[in-house]
Design an enzyme around this catalytic site. Structure first.
Site, PDB file in Angstrom:
ATOM      1  N   ALA A   1      61.539  38.744  89.073  1.00 52.31           N
ATOM      2  CA  ALA A   1      62.770  38.368  89.779  1.00 52.31           C
ATOM      3  C   ALA A   1      63.206  36.960  89.397  1.00 52.31           C
ATOM      4  O   ALA A   1      64.388  36.712  89.099  1.00 52.31           O
ATOM      5  CB  ALA A   1      62.551  38.475  91.288  1.00 52.31           C
ATOM      6  N   TYR A   2      62.268  36.036  89.391  1.00 51.89           N
ATOM      7  CA  TYR A   2      62.582  34.631  89.099  1.00 51.89           C
ATOM      8  C   TYR A   2      63.026  34.441  87.658  1.00 51.89           C
ATOM      9  O   TYR A   2      64.080  33.863  87.379  1.00 51.89           O
ATOM     10  CB  TYR A   2      61.349  33.778  89.404  1.00 51.89           C
ATOM     11  CG  TYR A   2      61.500  32.316  89.043  1.00 51.89           C
ATOM     12  CD1 TYR A   2      62.415  31.512  89.699  1.00 51.89           C
ATOM     13  CD2 TYR A   2      60.705  31.736  88.044  1.00 51.89           C
ATOM     14  CE1 TYR A   2      62.555  30.167  89.381  1.00 51.89           C
ATOM     15  CE2 TYR A   2      60.826  30.401  87.721  1.00 51.89           C
ATOM     16  CZ  TYR A   2      61.753  29.620  88.387  1.00 51.89           C
ATOM     17  OH  TYR A   2      61.893  28.289  88.072  1.00 51.89           O
TER      18      TYR A   2
END
Length: 299
Positions: free
Chosen positions: A179-180
């Site tokens: 996600a990051y």
């Protein structure tokens, strides 16, 4: 490699500043906007650019902490103004841009530093799509919206520089950070394209692909205590130099090596990263959050 990512003009300007002591920084008297300025890299960057003579415009969610930084800059003889804003709120960003344009006519430099990190395996994320939504909101949509709002004024004045604090993960593709890293990679790519379109207006972009920096954001990731980390002050000095020299990217040696390995031997890179993935388990916090999400879905 650094020579290839920096313009000859920037190299000559830095050499002139070294040879003639007392020569002001190119930031002197300029308007520099720093997001995430209430702590960590953003706070340290605010002090660094204020020390270089810039008028610092501070942006973060926490108004009290932002005012503390503003007062610290003023106490040190610098100039600063605070603009509390939740950058994940699109309407709030638009209001911020309108206020900045009305009060300052725009900015000369923008540091997109505010961010959100999540370390969690995909196996624990199937019921947590909001992990991707939250990171994209803060790490991609917020800086793009802010930059897009300020970019026309930069192009009109024929000067501007944007520094994006991203991550070496855009090169390494490290497990557990899907996600990051995906959100930061989107910003990294968007900025390269924006820089090409605005090139003839003398508006440039730098992507700073930092490794770990010792800030509150990395604490929840776990398993980082024994790794070498930059201090926020060390990271801020790198941001300051990027603002002055305007390179295309600021990389780490490990990040460059990982990028080359991904290109030349992608399956070997996959195998090595999988071993790292299995050797570095999810934190207890990540496992508990995943379990809580699955339990709530069943009830």
């Amino acid at each position: 490699m650094g020579l290839l990512l920096q313009t000859p003009r920037a190299r000559l300007a830095r050499l002139r500043r070294r040879l003639s002591r007392g020569r002001p920084s190119p930031l002197a008297g300029r308007r520099v906007l720093v997001t995430g300025a209430s702590s960590g890299i953003g706070e340290a960057t605010a002090y660094a650019v204020a020390g270089a003579g810039a008028h610092v415009l501070l942006v973060a969610r926490r108004a009290d902490e932002l005012d503390r930084v503003r007062r610290a800059v003023a106490d040190g003889g610098g100039r600063a103004a605070a603009y509390p804003c939740d950058l994940a709120d699109g309407d709030a960003v638009d209001t911020l841009v309108a206020r900045l344009l009305a009060e300052h006519g725009g900015v000369d430099y923008l540091v997109n530093n505010a961010g959100r990190s999540i370390r969690r395996s995909l196996a624990l994320t199937h019921d947590r799509f909001h992990d991707f939504e939250r990171t994209m909101a803060v790490n991609y949509f917020a800086p793009v919206r802010l930059t897009m709002g300020l970019l026309p004024a930069m192009r009109a004045q024929r000067f501007g520089h944007v520094v994006n604090v991203v991550t070496w993960g855009v090169q390494m593709k490290a497990p557990k950070f899907a996600a990051y890293i995906a959100s930061k990679t989107a910003l990294d790519t968007w900025s390269r394209i924006a820089g090409r379109e605005a090139y003839d207006d003398n508006v440039t972009f730098t992507n700073m692909r930092f490794a770990l920096v010792r800030t509150a954001m990395v604490v929840p990731t776990g398993n980082v205590e024994d790794r070498r980390q930059l201090t926020p002050e060390q990271a801020a000095q790198k941001v300051l130099r990027a603002l002055e020299d305007r390179p295309v990217t600021v990389d780490t040696l490990a990040g460059r090596a990982g990028e080359v390995l991904n290109l030349l031997a992608p399956r070997l890179s996959d195998a090595l990263m999988n071993r790292l993935h299995r050797a570095s388990p999810d934190s207890a916090r990540a496992r508990n959050a995943g379990a809580s999400a699955r339990s709530s879905d069943r009830t």
